[in-house]
Structure formats: structure tokens, C-alpha cells
Design a protein around this motif. Sequence first.
Motif, PDB file in Angstrom:
ATOM      1  N   ASP A 266      -1.026  48.928  82.089  1.00  0.00           N
ATOM      2  CA  ASP A 266      -1.714  48.024  83.014  1.00  0.00           C
ATOM      3  C   ASP A 266      -3.236  48.125  82.898  1.00  0.00           C
ATOM      4  O   ASP A 266      -3.945  47.113  82.995  1.00  0.00           O
ATOM      5  CB  ASP A 266      -1.294  48.319  84.453  1.00  0.00           C
ATOM      6  CG  ASP A 266       0.114  47.820  84.754  1.00  0.00           C
ATOM      7  OD1 ASP A 266       0.712  47.163  83.879  1.00  0.00           O
ATOM      8  OD2 ASP A 266       0.626  48.097  85.860  1.00  0.00           O
TER       9      ASP A 266
ATOM     10  N   VAL B 147      -6.099  40.946  88.553  1.00  0.00           N
ATOM     11  CA  VAL B 147      -5.099  41.981  88.829  1.00  0.00           C
ATOM     12  C   VAL B 147      -5.291  43.206  87.947  1.00  0.00           C
ATOM     13  O   VAL B 147      -5.178  44.348  88.396  1.00  0.00           O
ATOM     14  CB  VAL B 147      -3.676  41.412  88.649  1.00  0.00           C
ATOM     15  CG1 VAL B 147      -2.622  42.513  88.755  1.00  0.00           C
ATOM     16  CG2 VAL B 147      -3.413  40.320  89.681  1.00  0.00           C
ATOM     17  N   TYR B 148      -5.577  42.977  86.673  1.00  0.00           N
ATOM     18  CA  TYR B 148      -5.647  44.077  85.712  1.00  0.00           C
ATOM     19  C   TYR B 148      -7.099  44.434  85.412  1.00  0.00           C
ATOM     20  O   TYR B 148      -7.870  43.602  84.951  1.00  0.00           O
ATOM     21  CB  TYR B 148      -4.946  43.688  84.410  1.00  0.00           C
ATOM     22  CG  TYR B 148      -3.460  43.457  84.568  1.00  0.00           C
ATOM     23  CD1 TYR B 148      -2.576  44.526  84.667  1.00  0.00           C
ATOM     24  CD2 TYR B 148      -2.938  42.160  84.625  1.00  0.00           C
ATOM     25  CE1 TYR B 148      -1.210  44.314  84.808  1.00  0.00           C
ATOM     26  CE2 TYR B 148      -1.581  41.942  84.771  1.00  0.00           C
ATOM     27  CZ  TYR B 148      -0.726  43.018  84.858  1.00  0.00           C
ATOM     28  OH  TYR B 148       0.619  42.807  85.007  1.00  0.00           O
TER      29      TYR B 148
ATOM     30  N   GLU C 179       8.573  48.173  87.323  1.00  0.00           N
ATOM     31  CA  GLU C 179       7.675  48.726  86.323  1.00  0.00           C
ATOM     32  C   GLU C 179       7.391  47.682  85.235  1.00  0.00           C
ATOM     33  O   GLU C 179       8.270  46.945  84.816  1.00  0.00           O
ATOM     34  CB  GLU C 179       8.313  49.972  85.691  1.00  0.00           C
ATOM     35  CG  GLU C 179       7.382  50.743  84.768  1.00  0.00           C
ATOM     36  CD  GLU C 179       8.045  51.994  84.196  1.00  0.00           C
ATOM     37  OE1 GLU C 179       7.335  52.771  83.548  1.00  0.00           O
ATOM     38  OE2 GLU C 179       9.264  52.177  84.398  1.00  0.00           O
ATOM     39  N   ASN C 180       6.143  47.627  84.807  1.00  0.00           N
ATOM     40  CA  ASN C 180       5.704  46.748  83.715  1.00  0.00           C
ATOM     41  C   ASN C 180       5.795  45.257  84.038  1.00  0.00           C
ATOM     42  O   ASN C 180       5.819  44.427  83.133  1.00  0.00           O
ATOM     43  CB  ASN C 180       6.483  47.041  82.423  1.00  0.00           C
ATOM     44  CG  ASN C 180       6.293  48.458  81.937  1.00  0.00           C
ATOM     45  OD1 ASN C 180       5.183  48.963  81.939  1.00  0.00           O
ATOM     46  ND2 ASN C 180       7.375  49.111  81.533  1.00  0.00           N
ATOM     47  N   ASN C 181       5.864  44.917  85.327  1.00  0.00           N
ATOM     48  CA  ASN C 181       5.868  43.513  85.717  1.00  0.00           C
ATOM     49  C   ASN C 181       5.313  43.416  87.135  1.00  0.00           C
ATOM     50  O   ASN C 181       5.937  43.890  88.079  1.00  0.00           O
ATOM     51  CB  ASN C 181       7.282  42.938  85.659  1.00  0.00           C
ATOM     52  CG  ASN C 181       7.299  41.422  85.818  1.00  0.00           C
ATOM     53  OD1 ASN C 181       6.452  40.843  86.489  1.00  0.00           O
ATOM     54  ND2 ASN C 181       8.266  40.763  85.207  1.00  0.00           N
ATOM     55  N   LYS C 182       4.143  42.803  87.272  1.00  0.00           N
ATOM     56  CA  LYS C 182       3.456  42.736  88.566  1.00  0.00           C
ATOM     57  C   LYS C 182       3.943  41.588  89.455  1.00  0.00           C
ATOM     58  O   LYS C 182       3.515  41.472  90.599  1.00  0.00           O
ATOM     59  CB  LYS C 182       1.952  42.556  88.324  1.00  0.00           C
ATOM     60  CG  LYS C 182       1.245  43.784  87.771  1.00  0.00           C
ATOM     61  CD  LYS C 182       0.997  44.809  88.853  1.00  0.00           C
ATOM     62  CE  LYS C 182       0.097  45.926  88.362  1.00  0.00           C
ATOM     63  NZ  LYS C 182      -0.120  46.939  89.405  1.00  0.00           N
TER      64      LYS C 182
ATOM     65  N   TYR D  85      -2.365  36.014  87.318  1.00  0.00           N
ATOM     66  CA  TYR D  85      -2.708  37.441  87.304  1.00  0.00           C
ATOM     67  C   TYR D  85      -4.220  37.654  87.303  1.00  0.00           C
ATOM     68  O   TYR D  85      -4.683  38.738  86.954  1.00  0.00           O
ATOM     69  CB  TYR D  85      -2.122  38.111  86.060  1.00  0.00           C
ATOM     70  CG  TYR D  85      -0.612  38.129  86.019  1.00  0.00           C
ATOM     71  CD1 TYR D  85       0.123  38.987  86.830  1.00  0.00           C
ATOM     72  CD2 TYR D  85       0.084  37.299  85.145  1.00  0.00           C
ATOM     73  CE1 TYR D  85       1.508  39.014  86.781  1.00  0.00           C
ATOM     74  CE2 TYR D  85       1.472  37.327  85.087  1.00  0.00           C
ATOM     75  CZ  TYR D  85       2.175  38.184  85.902  1.00  0.00           C
ATOM     76  OH  TYR D  85       3.545  38.210  85.853  1.00  0.00           O
TER      77      TYR D  85
ATOM     78  N   GLU E 114       5.492  42.472  92.954  1.00  0.00           N
ATOM     79  CA  GLU E 114       4.482  43.106  93.796  1.00  0.00           C
ATOM     80  C   GLU E 114       3.483  42.083  94.326  1.00  0.00           C
ATOM     81  O   GLU E 114       3.116  42.101  95.510  1.00  0.00           O
ATOM     82  CB  GLU E 114       3.765  44.176  92.974  1.00  0.00           C
ATOM     83  CG  GLU E 114       2.728  44.970  93.719  1.00  0.00           C
ATOM     84  CD  GLU E 114       2.062  46.015  92.835  1.00  0.00           C
ATOM     85  OE1 GLU E 114       0.958  46.469  93.195  1.00  0.00           O
ATOM     86  OE2 GLU E 114       2.645  46.365  91.781  1.00  0.00           O
ATOM     87  N   LEU E 115       3.060  41.158  93.479  1.00  0.00           N
ATOM     88  CA  LEU E 115       2.098  40.137  93.888  1.00  0.00           C
ATOM     89  C   LEU E 115       2.723  39.146  94.864  1.00  0.00           C
ATOM     90  O   LEU E 115       2.089  38.730  95.838  1.00  0.00           O
ATOM     91  CB  LEU E 115       1.562  39.412  92.660  1.00  0.00           C
ATOM     92  CG  LEU E 115       0.668  40.255  91.741  1.00  0.00           C
ATOM     93  CD1 LEU E 115       0.436  39.539  90.420  1.00  0.00           C
ATOM     94  CD2 LEU E 115      -0.661  40.551  92.421  1.00  0.00           C
TER      95      LEU E 115
ATOM     96  N   VAL F 207       9.017  46.047  93.836  1.00  0.00           N
ATOM     97  CA  VAL F 207       8.121  46.487  92.761  1.00  0.00           C
ATOM     98  C   VAL F 207       8.970  46.789  91.535  1.00  0.00           C
ATOM     99  O   VAL F 207      10.064  47.350  91.654  1.00  0.00           O
ATOM    100  CB  VAL F 207       7.328  47.744  93.159  1.00  0.00           C
ATOM    101  CG1 VAL F 207       6.455  48.225  92.006  1.00  0.00           C
ATOM    102  CG2 VAL F 207       6.470  47.477  94.389  1.00  0.00           C
TER     103      VAL F 207
END
Length: 340
Positions: free
Chosen positions: A234, A153-154, A14-17, A150, A20-21, A12
Motif C-alpha cells: 500500500d 488513499v495511498y 487485505e490488499n483491497n481498500k 482511490y 474499507e472505503l 476490511v
Amino acid sequence: MENPTVYMLPKVIENNKFNELLSGSIENKGWEVRQFTKRDIIRLKKNDVLHFHWPSFYYRGSSFLATVFKAIAYVIMIFFARLRGVKLFWTVHNIWPHNSGKTRFDYWMRKILVLNCSRLIVMGKPLIAEICSTFGIDPSRIEIIPHGHYKGVYKGKGVNIRSRFGIPKDSYVYAFFGQVSPYKGVDDLLQAFRTIQSDEVHLLIAGKKVKDYDLGSGIDNDKNIHTHFHFIEDDEYSDYFDAVDSIILPYKQIATSGSAILALSFCKPVVAPRIGLLEEYLPEDCAVLYEPSDPEGLLHAMDMIRLRQSEFQEGSGFVKALERLDWPVIAQRTLTLYSN
């Protein structure tokens, strides 16, 4: 037979998914994915996977002394993992770190990783030749696996972004979202936008601005230019994308572009130069591309994308583009690479 464990470096960020995906899609296939920590070094076993993304996170510190210790630990980790029969992979998001650029130190830290990797992963063809010439490896050691989308996602807060910035409902809005830095060509975007003669057209720029990047004082006095020089959180992305008609990415150089894929995910057409992966990821029914050598290219592309507004709103091109970037497909291709 139990599947090997995948250790993501990092799982994971921060500021980039993306990580995580990717990790979640692999876990959905029944594999265990863990965030690598120092304690995991003794847990490594044959055929486990160490999957690097941004190697400099692991060999650069906040001071010279910290960098020395981290670099030594990084090299030991790589050689110890190889001795244990662990498979190493590096997804090359960018060949050199954005912060330091190309240095001899970065070259050797990355060269050590490259020499010990089972395969390198890139998200498209343009990087392959440069990686091969830089590190002296054969193209057969590089695998292309696309960047996933994405879509969904958001989630937004339901904030009316147009109202926040005083943009009329019936105006056409160009937007630039992401880090505002010189290599992304925001100064070129401003110059092109100011050439457009229409009070019905607005420009929204949102993202953290690099220190000392001077965009000129006139930006604050133009009622049709709106800026938010802070990270988009996000839970704000959906609201920002809902407020605009097209995304402008006037990049001067690029290795990968999460911003382009984010635009596709929200079914927003994109203006971009024909460089790097942008041409590979942005089909004609989702974008207007221009030659970076053409001084009028950006302006003409911005005019064209506005003229084609109704065509892009139909949306079938985005459906096809996102099918190729579906995470289950990407996860399966990644696991096939791990298993070879």
C-alpha cells in the motif's frame, strides 16, 4: 429513530481498500458499520443489513470437511437472518470465484444468496444480463452503484522507482500493475511492446505472478523491460504510479477493474480493450480503448497514448471522471438502497 446496523462481509480485506472505503463513507453518514462475526448472528434485528461482497469466503474452507461445515453455517446464517427481518445485499464483484471458477456447488451457494437478497449491486451495466440469465432473476432486482475512487488513499515513501529499475528520467514508461495472470493478457502486452521500435520506451510490470504462468525467458534479457513479481504494498503504490506515464490493461476478460480506477485516481491514462466495465469507466479523455478482436489493436493503442501524452497531462478529464466516483455520493446511494 436509530439507524439499522450494517454488517459488512467483510468490512476490511487485505490488499483491497474497497470495502474499507465503502464502510468508512457509510460511517461518515452516521450509520454503524461492523465486520460480521459468528457472534453477531444473535444480535441481528429487523432492518439490519448483511452486505456480502465475496460469498465464497463464507462457504468455502481449506479442506472438503471445512467446506461442508462452512457451507451449512452459511445457509443457516442466510435463512436465520431472513427470519429476523434482516435485509441482505450482494455486491457482485465477479459472478464466479476466481479460484474455482463456475461449479455446481458455487452456483447453488450463490443462488441461495441471490434468492434471499433484497437487491444485488453491480458497478456497471455489462454484468446485468449475465446475472439475470445465470440466476433467473429480473433486472429490476439489480442496482448499479459505481466503484469509488482511490484518490488520496495511498501515500508513498518517496522512493525513486525509475532509479531502482535503472529507467532514465526522460524515457516514456508503460506499466502494468496488479496480479500477473493469463486472463489479464500480460503475454499480449509483452508481444506488443517488443514490436515498438524505440530505445526511449520502457515497460514496467509489477505484481504477484500466478504460479506456472510462463512469460518466456526473453523477458529477463531485455534492458527495456523491468519486472517486480511481488505484491505492490500500500505504501508503494504512489511511488510506482509517479514513475510511469501510462497504464496498460490488456485484459482478456474482466468483471470489475480496481486497477483502472486506481489509474484514474493517480491521473494516469489507460490503454484497455472495449470489454466489460472498462469502456464504462474509462472516458476518451482519460484512455485509449481498442477492439479486442483487432490483432493490432493493443499495439496501435499503445502508440496513440504516447502520442497524446501532453493532452492527458492537462488532466481535466480525470477531474470529471473522479467526480462521478466520489465516495460520499456512493455512500448515499448505498444507504438509499438499504432504506428502501
